[in-house]
Write an enzyme that holds these catalytic residues in place. Structure first.
Site, PDB file in Angstrom:
ATOM      1  N   ASP A 224       0.821  -1.208   0.000  1.00  0.00           N
ATOM      2  CA  ASP A 224       0.000   0.000   0.000  1.00  0.00           C
ATOM      3  C   ASP A 224       0.858   1.262   0.000  1.00  0.00           C
ATOM      4  O   ASP A 224       2.036   1.222   0.376  1.00  0.00           O
ATOM      5  CB  ASP A 224      -0.871   0.049   1.264  1.00  0.00           C
ATOM      6  CG  ASP A 224      -2.013  -0.956   1.210  1.00  0.00           C
ATOM      7  OD1 ASP A 224      -2.015  -1.803   0.303  1.00  0.00           O
ATOM      8  OD2 ASP A 224      -2.893  -0.877   2.092  1.00  0.00           O
ATOM      9  N   ASP A 225       0.230   2.364  -0.352  1.00  0.00           N
ATOM     10  CA  ASP A 225       0.760   3.733  -0.178  1.00  0.00           C
ATOM     11  C   ASP A 225       1.832   4.150  -1.186  1.00  0.00           C
ATOM     12  O   ASP A 225       2.373   5.245  -1.089  1.00  0.00           O
ATOM     13  CB  ASP A 225       1.295   3.979   1.245  1.00  0.00           C
ATOM     14  CG  ASP A 225       0.197   3.882   2.300  1.00  0.00           C
ATOM     15  OD1 ASP A 225      -0.978   3.783   1.898  1.00  0.00           O
ATOM     16  OD2 ASP A 225       0.526   3.893   3.500  1.00  0.00           O
ATOM     17  N   HIS A 274      -5.977   2.768  -4.226  1.00  0.00           N
ATOM     18  CA  HIS A 274      -5.926   3.044  -2.777  1.00  0.00           C
ATOM     19  C   HIS A 274      -6.322   4.504  -2.522  1.00  0.00           C
ATOM     20  O   HIS A 274      -5.786   5.148  -1.629  1.00  0.00           O
ATOM     21  CB  HIS A 274      -4.506   2.741  -2.275  1.00  0.00           C
ATOM     22  CG  HIS A 274      -4.362   2.710  -0.769  1.00  0.00           C
ATOM     23  ND1 HIS A 274      -5.270   2.110   0.064  1.00  0.00           N
ATOM     24  CD2 HIS A 274      -3.385   3.184   0.059  1.00  0.00           C
ATOM     25  CE1 HIS A 274      -4.863   2.232   1.330  1.00  0.00           C
ATOM     26  NE2 HIS A 274      -3.731   2.887   1.344  1.00  0.00           N
ATOM     27  N   HIS A 278      -5.555   9.561  -0.066  1.00  0.00           N
ATOM     28  CA  HIS A 278      -5.402   8.823   1.190  1.00  0.00           C
ATOM     29  C   HIS A 278      -6.089   9.514   2.364  1.00  0.00           C
ATOM     30  O   HIS A 278      -5.567   9.584   3.480  1.00  0.00           O
ATOM     31  CB  HIS A 278      -3.925   8.580   1.505  1.00  0.00           C
ATOM     32  CG  HIS A 278      -3.702   7.345   2.339  1.00  0.00           C
ATOM     33  ND1 HIS A 278      -3.902   7.328   3.690  1.00  0.00           N
ATOM     34  CD2 HIS A 278      -3.327   6.091   2.016  1.00  0.00           C
ATOM     35  CE1 HIS A 278      -3.636   6.128   4.164  1.00  0.00           C
ATOM     36  NE2 HIS A 278      -3.292   5.347   3.163  1.00  0.00           N
ATOM     37  N   HIS A 365       3.974  -2.177   2.951  1.00  0.00           N
ATOM     38  CA  HIS A 365       3.961  -0.849   2.329  1.00  0.00           C
ATOM     39  C   HIS A 365       5.233  -0.678   1.517  1.00  0.00           C
ATOM     40  O   HIS A 365       6.305  -1.060   1.988  1.00  0.00           O
ATOM     41  CB  HIS A 365       3.855   0.236   3.407  1.00  0.00           C
ATOM     42  CG  HIS A 365       2.553   0.185   4.156  1.00  0.00           C
ATOM     43  ND1 HIS A 365       2.347  -0.685   5.198  1.00  0.00           N
ATOM     44  CD2 HIS A 365       1.394   0.861   3.978  1.00  0.00           C
ATOM     45  CE1 HIS A 365       1.104  -0.529   5.646  1.00  0.00           C
ATOM     46  NE2 HIS A 365       0.499   0.410   4.922  1.00  0.00           N
TER      47      HIS A 365
END
Ligand code: ZN
Length: 405
Positions: A224-225, A274, A278, A365
């Protein structure tokens, strides 16, 4: 001869100076829900201004009082208006007991090292002034005319179609929470600079299928991210072990890492959504949530030709109502590396390895070096245990096939 060598060295140094631009991300859930993303342009004066703004905003946020968990979102837009001029905007949203929205923009000319104002870009700004104020009053009827007469045009962005002017709500005494803005079609303006239009990338890349049978032990690595400056190194490790991952990307960073995205797909990994900035999604309206999703879908499609089908909610937070607002499949995880929190390879391995079973989805991540450091051990250990690596879509497909047996 000596002179030639010196000249060659200078040329080599000059060529090497243009460093890759990247995006810096700071995402955590420790002092509130914090998602900070900003571009690193490798132009020192510009980067100094950007990071000074970000640091000051974060410092102020940490000193704010709130009765519920506070939230800070800093997102950006980055636009190369032409070969010389760059426009960067930093949008800040602070959610405490109230919501504060702010914007800061920078327009910089690389050729003469100067920051530019609207006057440098648009001809006859005075002539426009009346029209702009009239439209502002129409759009925001509670704006105060006295204040309006003094508004400045300090904050603006330019995309392929519009010049967008932004006003901080306090500036025009409006009660609106959200940022106040006005789109002016470029066609209607006399610009003093050339504007390069972005051509879309229509490459279609399909995810390649791998050889996995129904009885195989399988596991899906998810990241993620990203994308970030570490993502290519993560891909190097995946490639070395003939493994793959599913990358849930933050939309606002996608344009900076086009080659990395194309590589993900080419090498058999998958791309998921995603959100764009955020933000904590459970707080958003239907329209705001859909915008977060759609902007990211468009950015990924524009860069790769691929349209994601998977979505991972930020901070793992969602409701069934949110789920009903999109066709994308929500994907969570059952093994959490907590890499962003434990920050060391050993602790990451301890959070992951004992908890993996066939069909597991592992959360990591790709914007931290320590996650990269742990990855090689995770993969080689699981491989020794006989696991095969699949993408999340392949994992879901396998599960379906197994159930129908
Ligand atoms: Zn996240």
């Amino acid at each position: 001869m000596k002179k030639i060598i010196v000249l060659l060295i200078i040329i080599l140094l000059l060529c090497g100076c243009e460093k890759e631009k990247s995006v810096e991300s700071y995402i955590n859930a420790e002092d509130g829900f914090v998602s900070i993303n900003y571009p690193v342009t490798n132009i020192n004066v510009l980067d100094d201004k950007i990071s000074a703004y970000v640091n000051q905003t974060y410092y102020n946020f940490k000193n704010m009082k709130s009765s519920s968990t506070p939230e800070l979102n800093i997102s950006y837009t980055y636009k190369e208006i032409n070969n010389d001029i760059i426009n960067v905007s930093l949008q800040t949203e602070i959610v405490t007991d109230k919501v504060i929205n702010k914007i800061k923009t920078f327009t910089y000319n690389k050729t003469n090292d100067k920051f530019l104002s609207m006057e440098d870009l648009v001809e006859d700004l005075n002539g426009l002034d009346y029209e702009i104020k009239k439209e502002l009053l129409e759009k925001y009827q509670d704006a105060d005319m006295d204040y309006l007469s003094n508004v400045s045009y300090d904050y603006f962005t330019i995309d392929d179609e519009n010049l967008t002017l932004y006003f901080n709500p306090a500036e025009i005494k409006s009660k609106h929470d959200e940022l106040i803005y006005l789109d002016i079609p470029l066609d209607s303006l006399k610009m003093l600079v050339d504007i390069d239009k972005n051509e879309g990338n229509d490459t279609y890349l399909s995810i390649k299928k791998r050889n996995v049978s129904l009885d195989d032990k399988v596991v899906a690595l998810t990241f993620d991210d990203g994308p970030s400056k570490y993502t290519d190194k993560i891909l190097d490790v995946l490639k070395k072990y003939n493994a793959c991952g599913t990358f849930f990307l933050i939309g606002n960073k996608v344009d900076f890492y086009g080659d990395t995205l194309i590589r993900m797909l080419k090498e058999g990994s998958e791309i998921g959504n995603h959100s764009y900035d955020h933000k904590l999604l459970t707080r958003l309206s239907k329209e705001e949530f859909q915008e977060e999703i759609n902007k990211t879908q468009e950015a990924i499609k524009r860069v790769t030709g691929f349209t994601p089908t998977l979505f991972r909610p930020t901070y793992g937070g969602y409701t069934n109502t949110l789920k009903s607002y999109t066709d994308l499949k929500f994907v969570l995880w059952d093994v959490d590396s907590r890499d962003w929190q434990v920050k060391t390879k050993d602790k990451i391995l301890k959070n992951v390895l004992p908890n993996v079973k066939s069909g597991s989805i592992i959360l990591m991540h790709d914007n931290h070096e320590y996650s990269l450091n742990a990855l090689e051990d995770i993969i080689s250990n699981l491989k020794k245990q006989g696991y095969k690596f699949v993408t999340v879509s392949e994992l879901l497909e396998l599960k379906k096939l197994r159930e129908s047996e």
